[in-house]
Design a protein around this motif. Structure first.
Motif, mmCIF file in Angstrom:
data_model
loop_
_atom_site.group_PDB
_atom_site.id
_atom_site.type_symbol
_atom_site.label_atom_id
_atom_site.label_comp_id
_atom_site.label_asym_id
_atom_site.label_seq_id
_atom_site.Cartn_x
_atom_site.Cartn_y
_atom_site.Cartn_z
ATOM 1 N N THR A 191 0.857 -1.184 0.000
ATOM 2 C CA THR A 191 0.000 0.000 0.000
ATOM 3 C C THR A 191 0.888 1.227 0.000
ATOM 4 N N ASN A 192 0.748 2.041 -1.061
ATOM 5 C CA ASN A 192 1.578 3.243 -1.194
ATOM 6 C C ASN A 192 3.062 2.933 -1.078
ATOM 7 N N GLY A 193 3.437 1.787 -1.666
ATOM 8 C CA GLY A 193 4.858 1.419 -1.670
ATOM 9 C C GLY A 193 5.326 0.742 -0.411
ATOM 10 N N ASN A 194 4.459 0.603 0.586
ATOM 11 C CA ASN A 194 4.842 -0.042 1.842
ATOM 12 C C ASN A 194 4.315 -1.476 1.873
ATOM 13 N N CYS A 195 5.221 -2.427 2.129
ATOM 14 C CA CYS A 195 4.840 -3.842 2.130
ATOM 15 C C CYS A 195 4.316 -4.266 3.499
ATOM 16 N N SER A 196 3.424 -5.249 3.476
ATOM 17 C CA SER A 196 2.885 -5.818 4.713
ATOM 18 C C SER A 196 2.828 -7.331 4.562
ATOM 19 N N PRO A 197 2.931 -8.069 5.662
ATOM 20 C CA PRO A 197 2.789 -9.527 5.563
ATOM 21 C C PRO A 197 1.389 -9.893 5.104
ATOM 22 N N ASN A 198 1.287 -10.936 4.287
ATOM 23 C CA ASN A 198 -0.032 -11.361 3.837
ATOM 24 C C ASN A 198 -0.684 -12.261 4.895
ATOM 25 N N GLU A 199 -1.926 -12.640 4.642
ATOM 26 C CA GLU A 199 -2.688 -13.398 5.640
ATOM 27 C C GLU A 199 -2.059 -14.755 5.936
ATOM 28 N N PHE B 136 9.276 -4.994 8.850
ATOM 29 C CA PHE B 136 9.977 -5.728 9.910
ATOM 30 C C PHE B 136 9.218 -5.629 11.223
ATOM 31 N N SER B 137 8.724 -4.441 11.502
ATOM 32 C CA SER B 137 8.005 -4.234 12.758
ATOM 33 C C SER B 137 6.733 -5.092 12.802
ATOM 34 N N GLU B 138 5.996 -5.131 11.664
ATOM 35 C CA GLU B 138 4.784 -5.956 11.620
ATOM 36 C C GLU B 138 5.115 -7.436 11.795
ATOM 37 N N LEU B 139 6.170 -7.884 11.119
ATOM 38 C CA LEU B 139 6.558 -9.291 11.234
ATOM 39 C C LEU B 139 6.954 -9.633 12.666
ATOM 40 N N GLN B 140 7.731 -8.749 13.277
ATOM 41 C CA GLN B 140 8.185 -9.016 14.638
ATOM 42 C C GLN B 140 7.016 -9.041 15.618
ATOM 43 N N SER B 141 5.998 -8.259 15.331
ATOM 44 C CA SER B 141 4.818 -8.274 16.203
ATOM 45 C C SER B 141 4.064 -9.594 16.090
ATOM 46 N N GLN B 142 4.314 -10.321 14.993
ATOM 47 C CA GLN B 142 3.714 -11.641 14.788
ATOM 48 C C GLN B 142 4.705 -12.766 15.121
ATOM 49 N N ASN B 143 5.777 -12.406 15.834
ATOM 50 C CA ASN B 143 6.781 -13.384 16.305
ATOM 51 C C ASN B 143 7.650 -13.978 15.182
ATOM 52 N N TRP B 144 7.789 -13.249 14.087
ATOM 53 C CA TRP B 144 8.736 -13.663 13.057
ATOM 54 C C TRP B 144 10.138 -13.201 13.447
ATOM 55 N N ARG B 145 11.136 -14.027 13.087
ATOM 56 C CA ARG B 145 12.534 -13.626 13.262
ATOM 57 C C ARG B 145 13.019 -13.079 11.933
ATOM 58 N N VAL B 146 13.573 -11.874 11.931
ATOM 59 C CA VAL B 146 13.985 -11.192 10.703
ATOM 60 C C VAL B 146 15.503 -11.217 10.581
ATOM 61 N N LEU B 147 15.985 -11.635 9.393
ATOM 62 C CA LEU B 147 17.413 -11.647 9.104
ATOM 63 C C LEU B 147 17.675 -10.776 7.885
ATOM 64 N N SER B 148 18.656 -9.899 7.997
ATOM 65 C CA SER B 148 19.050 -9.023 6.899
ATOM 66 C C SER B 148 20.440 -9.450 6.425
ATOM 67 N N VAL B 149 20.534 -9.844 5.138
ATOM 68 C CA VAL B 149 21.769 -10.430 4.603
ATOM 69 C C VAL B 149 22.440 -9.488 3.617
ATOM 70 N N ASP B 150 23.734 -9.288 3.805
ATOM 71 C CA ASP B 150 24.549 -8.558 2.830
ATOM 72 C C ASP B 150 23.922 -7.205 2.504
ATOM 73 N N ASN B 151 23.457 -6.522 3.537
ATOM 74 C CA ASN B 151 22.790 -5.234 3.352
ATOM 75 C C ASN B 151 23.740 -4.131 3.779
ATOM 76 N N GLU B 152 24.120 -3.298 2.802
ATOM 77 C CA GLU B 152 25.078 -2.240 3.132
ATOM 78 C C GLU B 152 24.484 -1.214 4.095
ATOM 79 N N HIS B 153 23.152 -1.210 4.189
ATOM 80 C CA HIS B 153 22.494 -0.330 5.164
ATOM 81 C C HIS B 153 21.978 -1.196 6.315
ATOM 82 N N SER B 154 22.912 -1.812 7.023
ATOM 83 C CA SER B 154 22.540 -2.751 8.087
ATOM 84 C C SER B 154 21.611 -2.092 9.091
ATOM 85 N N MET B 155 20.628 -2.878 9.503
ATOM 86 C CA MET B 155 19.641 -2.355 10.446
ATOM 87 C C MET B 155 20.248 -2.186 11.832
ATOM 88 N N LYS B 156 19.876 -1.099 12.472
ATOM 89 C CA LYS B 156 20.328 -0.862 13.845
ATOM 90 C C LYS B 156 19.388 -1.510 14.854
#
Length: 516
Positions: free
Chosen positions: A91-99, A122-142
């Protein structure tokens, strides 16, 4: 659904992890617009291949508004590897987890892997107890809840250790392995290399030579290897002093000779290597194999068929004037099979010849030094035995015909062949003319006794050997011995559980010895 020791485990790979960043064009779409070339990023194909048989439920996802050529490409890739493929709501370029992803989080341990930064998703996924991994990202998440993985090659080991922690079971063992790709694929296709531990509690992950070795070893409980896959060259004059005289691939050299690895093993006395390198070295040399097999004459009982080594003679050249006398002293008569002293690991280790008279030695091209071995008439049947831990399996294969058939077809020349590629197997007509060996000629208990003796003598967990039953005498002659064979003739339903049990029992035995 992939079930581990605990909950099911699901893995979703976001498209940025797999695709090369767009930036090239290779034509125009149906509406005249430029279309970017779509291809996998380096290493992604290897990752997908390994995940296919990982015992993980894997899906590929992508933003629903990506170009159709990208979504179509990802769909084909997912189908090729039997993965799911699904769009992410946008929605408006922002992704969300599907059902479906939200539903999964209620029943499974879920991991989302990406190379794209998307704080909202990431925030939505984490609220649903997903573990998020960011690989080879030059803008590593803080975000401390996002695990940053430096390179794609680190992902599988990272997943294995995370899944082990998620399951929360101290009984799960992570097994790091190194072997050539074709052998790895053979094991994986049989379901022997799950990343998500099944009920046996073993998780298998490849170790990468492209990454520092010691940090990888610190994350696994044991090392499984096929060291003979990594041999480049062997100098047989050092056969009693291996690994001196062996040239390994650069990666295996790091494992065997690197001081950091040696220090790691010394400092971690409970770290298990399956099997110790020193226990495998004798099987690289046919002279040492012969010396091991000769001891089998202690087995068996008087008046019954015996298990034994073939009569054999070590030679450094084929033009020794005293060769005829040496053959007689060794109880060798023609025909004789000629094998290189080096048993495996190099290209010409399986180049052999069958000679029918002394003069033919001048016309063969088998590498020296060599071993001259008695040719045993065996009714064109060979019994392949596999020792997997405490279990012994066997299969029957058609083999070379008896000597009379071979001599009549030789044309007065030595018969040369590669035992892995061009072994002269008996024809249907020859089998009909030969009193065929059947399983009744095989004394299983005698061979199992030999298997037990070899296991204790060699100190190996998994190995194989070939037995032929000599016509007339009924002697069981062991003609080959090798480490970590494919045991492909053994049904998966029997071989794989035995393989897993052998690994766990070896680890348990190692830990037990260290505690006493």
């Amino acid at each position: 659904m992939a079930m581990g020791v605990g909950r099911a485990v699901r893995l979703v790979l976001e498209s940025s992890l797999l695709l090369e960043p767009s930036g090239r064009s290779d034509g125009r779409g149906s509406g005249g617009e430029e279309t970017a070339a779509v291809m996998l990023r380096p290493g992604a194909d290897t990752l997908l291949r390994r995940l296919r048989y990982s015992n993980l439920d894997v899906a590929i996802c992508h933003p629903e508004d990506i170009p159709t050529n990208e979504s179509g490409f990802l769909g084909k890739i997912a189908s090729l590897y039997s993965f799911g493929c699904m769009p992410l709501s946008a929605t408006n370029g922002n992704c969300s987890p599907n059902e479906l992803m939200i539903e999964w989080s209620r029943t499974s341990s879920c991991f989302y892997v990406t190379s794209r930064a998307d704080k909202g998703l990431f925030s939505e996924l984490q609220s649903q107890n997903w573990r998020v991994l960011s690989v080879d990202n030059e803008h590593s998440m803080k975000d401390p809840r996002v695990l940053n993985v430096g390179r794609l090659q680190e992902l599988l080991l990272t997943l294995a250790t995370l899944i082990k922690r998620e399951i929360g079971s101290s009984s799960v063992l992570v097994v790091g392995y190194v072997m050539k790709q074709s052998r790895e694929e053979d094991f994986a296709k049989r379901g022997a290399f799950p990343i998500c531990p099944s009920k046996d509690g073993l998780s298998f992950v490849p170790l990468s030579y492209e990454l520092p070795l010691t940090p990888q070893l610190q994350e696994v409980d044991m090392l499984l290897h096929k060291v003979t896959d990594e041999i480049v060259k062997i100098d047989p004059k050092y056969s009693t002093d291996f690994p001196k005289g062996i040239s390994f691939s650069s990666g295996m050299s790091e494992i065997i000779r690197d001081t950091k690895f040696l220090m790691f093993v010394e400092e971690h006395s409970d770290f298990c290597i399956l099997d110790p390198f020193k226990n495998i070295y004798p099987l690289l040399d046919r002279v040492q194999i012969q010396q091991i097999l000769v001891r089998l004459q202690e087995l068996g009982s008087e008046g019954k068929p015996k298990v034994r080594a073939p009569h054999a003679l070590e030679v450094d050249n084929f033009h020794d004037g005293g060769l005829q006398n040496q053959l007689a002293e060794t109880n060798l008569s023609f025909p004789i099979i000629v094998k290189p002293q080096v048993a495996c690991g190099v290209a010409d280790a399986h180049n052999m010849a069958l000679v029918f008279q002394i003069e033919e030695f001048s016309n063969i091209n088998v590498p020296l030094p060599a071993i001259l071995q008695e040719y045993v008439d065996h009714g064109s049947k060979i019994f392949k035995f596999y020792v997997i831990g405490d279990k012994v399996f066997h299969a029957v294969r058609n083999s070379m015909p008896n000597a009379t058939f071979l001599k009549s077809s030789s044309g007065g020349e030595p018969l040369t062949f590669n035992s892995l590629k061009t072994l002269p197997v008996a024809t249907k007509e020859q089998l009909l003319q030969t009193k065929e060996q059947d399983t009744k000629s095989l004394d299983i208990s005698l061979v199992e006794e030999a298997a037990k003796y070899l296991k204790e003598s060699l100190g190996l967990t998994i190995f194989g050997f070939d037995v032929v039953v000599q016509e007339g005498t009924g002697d069981h002659v062991i003609v080959d011995l090798n480490y970590l064979p494919s045991f492909k003739e053994v049904p998966d339903s029997e071989a794989v559980p035995a393989f897993w049990d052998a690994i766990r029992q070896t680890y348990k035995s190692k830990r037990g010895k260290e505690r006493t």
